[in-house]
Write an enzyme that holds these catalytic residues in place. Structure first.
Site, short mmCIF file in Angstrom:
data_model
loop_
_atom_site.label_atom_id
_atom_site.label_comp_id
_atom_site.label_asym_id
_atom_site.label_seq_id
_atom_site.Cartn_x
_atom_site.Cartn_y
_atom_site.Cartn_z
N PRO A 90 0.58 -1.37 0.23
CA PRO A 90 -0.34 -0.12 -0.08
C PRO A 90 0.83 1.18 0.45
CG PRO A 90 -0.39 -0.90 1.85
CD PRO A 90 0.45 -2.27 1.22
N GLU A 117 2.14 -6.77 8.87
CA GLU A 117 2.15 -5.28 8.54
C GLU A 117 3.32 -5.03 7.45
OE1 GLU A 117 0.04 -3.03 10.70
OE2 GLU A 117 -0.57 -5.50 11.01
N ARG A 155 -3.94 -8.78 -20.44
CA ARG A 155 -5.32 -7.91 -21.58
C ARG A 155 -4.27 -7.43 -22.66
NH1 ARG A 155 -10.18 -7.81 -20.66
NH2 ARG A 155 -9.92 -5.65 -22.03
N ASP A 170 -9.79 -0.16 -25.03
CA ASP A 170 -10.59 0.22 -24.14
C ASP A 170 -10.49 1.36 -23.21
OD1 ASP A 170 -11.22 -2.74 -23.21
OD2 ASP A 170 -8.88 -3.23 -22.71
CL1 6GU Z 1 -0.71 -4.17 -2.77
N1 6GU Z 1 -1.33 -4.63 -0.26
C1 6GU Z 1 -2.03 -4.50 0.81
N2 6GU Z 1 -1.87 -5.05 1.55
N3 6GU Z 1 -2.88 -3.44 0.42
C2 6GU Z 1 -3.29 -2.04 -0.50
C3 6GU Z 1 -2.26 -2.78 -2.10
C4 6GU Z 1 -1.51 -3.36 -2.23
N4 6GU Z 1 -2.91 -1.77 -2.66
C5 6GU Z 1 -3.87 -1.18 -1.97
N5 6GU Z 1 -4.03 -1.71 -1.28
#
Ligand code: 6GU
Length: 228
Positions: A90, A117, A155, A170
């Site tokens: 994230p 984590e 794709r 697309d």
């Molecule tokens: Cl790549 N991993 C996690 N754990 N949460 C996310 C993500 C990735 N992308 C958005 N939220």
């Protein structure tokens, strides 16, 4: 042919995804291959421990550098091409169609899926992966994000979709920054709702014009950010 190597603690999550529909066909016809690697096989103790409590305290568990780094090195060394190393996280760069296009020209992509984590930061320092996130929300781990990445890249592979240019048109592909237009099929009338007359009259120039206008209108309303 593009080879994906997925490093995960939960390889079974990918089973249905890889064995159905378009992706299954693309794999069977040799457009891509997906190798799953269970990171737990690189655990160093008899309990196959992959994670430990964070230094400094706090909730959750951290994936151990001394398990993850040898795992990546071993998978990388198992094939002539080192490949681009991508960590799903994230904290990463936001995934989009442009990044998918840049992945689609590679020979090999190694996808590192985190859980808990996250990884000990020294994994990032030692391996220098490209960190990629699929959006601003929190998932349990990188597996679903890896599937999103694989599907978006797949794709774009030549011949992977039946209809040869259905991906070129697309939304979001290079040269198209508009949302798709509305689509209709039979019946012409349902519960008092009618298909727009223009789509029924067989005039292809008018249909094309209607679709372009519909795309532009929807984009203005729903995603004005795409127009700038
Ligand atoms: Cl790549 N991993 C996690 N754990 N949460 C996310 C993500 C990735 N992308 C958005 N939220």
């Amino acid at each position: 042919m593009i080879q994906f190597d997925v490093l995960t603690l939960f390889p079974l999550i990918f089973d249905g995804f890889l064995s159905e529909s378009i992706l299954k066909n693309a794999i069977e016809s040799g457009k891509l291959s997906v190798q799953l690697h269970n990171m737990r096989n690189w655990a160093t103790d008899k309990h196959s421990t992959m994670d430990d409590r964070p230094f400094g305290g706090g909730p959750g568990m951290v994936l151990k550098v001394d398990c993850v780094v040898p795992c990546v090195e071993s998978v990388r060394g198992g094939c002539g091409v080192a490949g681009r190393l991508i960590m799903l996280s994230p904290q990463g760069r936001k995934f989009d169609q442009r990044l998918a296009e840049s992945f689609a020209v590679e020979e090999r992509l190694i996808l590192l899926c985190g859980r808990y984590e996250g990884f000990d930061e020294r994994v990032v320092e030692l391996l220098e992966p490209e960190e990629v996130s699929i959006g601003d929300y929190v998932l349990n781990g990188g597996e679903v994000a890896a599937m999103v990445l694989i599907e978006a890249v797949m794709r774009l592979l030549p011949g992977a979709l039946g209809d040869c240019d259905s991906n070129r048109l697309d939304s979001f592909s290079s040269g198209n920054r508009l949302l798709d237009c509305a689509q209709y099929t039979r019946p012409r009338e349902y519960r008092g709702l009618n298909v727009p007359e223009t789509l029924l009259n067989g005039n292809h120039a008018e249909i094309e014009k209607w679709r372009n206008e519909n795309s532009l209108q929807r984009t203005k309303l729903r995603r004005p950010d795409l127009l700038n």
